[in-house]
Design a protein around this motif. Structure first.
Motif, PDB file in Angstrom:
ATOM      1  N   ARG A  19     -18.962  29.614  45.830  1.00  0.00           N
ATOM      2  CA  ARG A  19     -20.183  28.908  46.063  1.00  0.00           C
ATOM      3  C   ARG A  19     -21.241  29.061  44.901  1.00  0.00           C
ATOM      4  N   ARG A  21     -23.468  27.947  41.802  1.00  0.00           N
ATOM      5  CA  ARG A  21     -23.821  26.751  40.939  1.00  0.00           C
ATOM      6  C   ARG A  21     -24.296  26.817  39.718  1.00  0.00           C
ATOM      7  N   ALA A  22     -24.403  25.996  38.805  1.00  0.00           N
ATOM      8  CA  ALA A  22     -25.227  25.864  37.583  1.00  0.00           C
ATOM      9  C   ALA A  22     -26.601  26.292  37.963  1.00  0.00           C
ATOM     10  N   ASP A  24     -27.432  29.581  38.554  1.00  0.00           N
ATOM     11  CA  ASP A  24     -27.456  30.683  39.331  1.00  0.00           C
ATOM     12  C   ASP A  24     -27.250  32.165  38.392  1.00  0.00           C
ATOM     13  N   ARG A  70     -14.506  26.491  36.808  1.00  0.00           N
ATOM     14  CA  ARG A  70     -15.161  25.420  37.385  1.00  0.00           C
ATOM     15  C   ARG A  70     -16.324  24.929  36.743  1.00  0.00           C
ATOM     16  N   LEU A  71     -17.324  26.006  36.346  1.00  0.00           N
ATOM     17  CA  LEU A  71     -18.576  25.708  35.429  1.00  0.00           C
ATOM     18  C   LEU A  71     -18.727  26.965  34.509  1.00  0.00           C
ATOM     19  N   ASP A  98     -25.929  24.261  32.370  1.00  0.00           N
ATOM     20  CA  ASP A  98     -24.910  23.781  32.957  1.00  0.00           C
ATOM     21  C   ASP A  98     -24.140  25.022  33.381  1.00  0.00           C
ATOM     22  N   ALA A 100     -23.706  29.569  34.817  1.00  0.00           N
ATOM     23  CA  ALA A 100     -24.419  30.452  35.403  1.00  0.00           C
ATOM     24  C   ALA A 100     -24.121  31.876  34.651  1.00  0.00           C
ATOM     25  N   TRP A 140     -30.340  30.014  46.999  1.00  0.00           N
ATOM     26  CA  TRP A 140     -28.899  30.281  47.413  1.00  0.00           C
ATOM     27  C   TRP A 140     -28.896  29.772  48.911  1.00  0.00           C
ATOM     28  N   ARG A 143     -26.244  28.456  51.307  1.00  0.00           N
ATOM     29  CA  ARG A 143     -25.081  28.763  50.536  1.00  0.00           C
ATOM     30  C   ARG A 143     -24.571  30.225  50.963  1.00  0.00           C
TER      31      ARG A 143
END
Ligand code: ATP
Ligand code: MG
Length: 147
Positions: A19, A21-22, A24, A70-71, A98, A100, A140, A143
């Motif tokens: 879950r 995301r950039a 975080d 993934r990121l 971009d 976390a 969050w 999420r």
């Protein structure tokens, strides 16, 4: 939340990683050996990382970059840092454009970053099970998959 094995800890981390995301920040507090790195290992699995996840105790910042994840994610351990200036030199905020951050021993992160973080505090019960107390920030929102 009560998690009675390292496997359960990794599975919880995996759910967070899926879950993530950039922007975080996941802040992990708890005594030595509480299970912070174990949770971070699961989180990296949830981001798609298949290899080893060493403790960042010595490297301080352990970077992970796509396509392996993934990121972009920096796994950070601030335990050995002496003062806030050393933390500032790490340039951790650059990751948040971009990517976390998952941070062990986050007390020196600074108030702004801490206020924005998903904060997970881990304590060890008499039977060795871990009790997690989570503070979920607005970022969050929906999420957050748990009660
Ligand atoms: N929920 C759990 N129940 C039982 N054992 C666990 C649990 N989570 C982690 N452990 C075990 O706790 C031990 C220490 O874990 P870990 O290295 O992740 O701690 P840490 O908080 O990162 O420590 P440090 O502060 O030294 O970085 C490992 O042997 C791990 O398997
Ligand atoms: Mg650790």
């Amino acid at each position: 939340m009560r998690l009675s094995s390292a496997e359960a800890m990794e599975a919880f981390g995996l759910t967070l990683g899926e879950r993530l995301r950039a922007g975080d920040i996941v802040a992990l507090t708890g005594d030595l050996g509480a299970g912070k790195t174990t949770l971070a290992r699961g989180l990296l699995r949830g981001l798609g990382h298949a290899g080893e996840v060493p403790s960042p105790s010595f490297a301080i910042v352990q970077p992970y970059e796509p396509p392996a994840v993934r990121l972009p994610l920096a796994h950070v351990d601030l335990y050995r840092l002496e003062d806030d200036a050393e933390v500032a030199e790490l340039g951790l905020d650059e990751w948040l454009h971009d990517g976390a951050l998952v941070v062990e021993w986050p007390a020196r992160l600074g108030a702004a970053m801490l206020a924005h973080a998903l904060a997970v505090d881990i304590t060890v019960g008499d039977d060795g099970a871990r009790v997690l107390t989570v503070t979920v920030p607005d970022a969050w929102g929906k999420r957050w998959p748990f009660q």
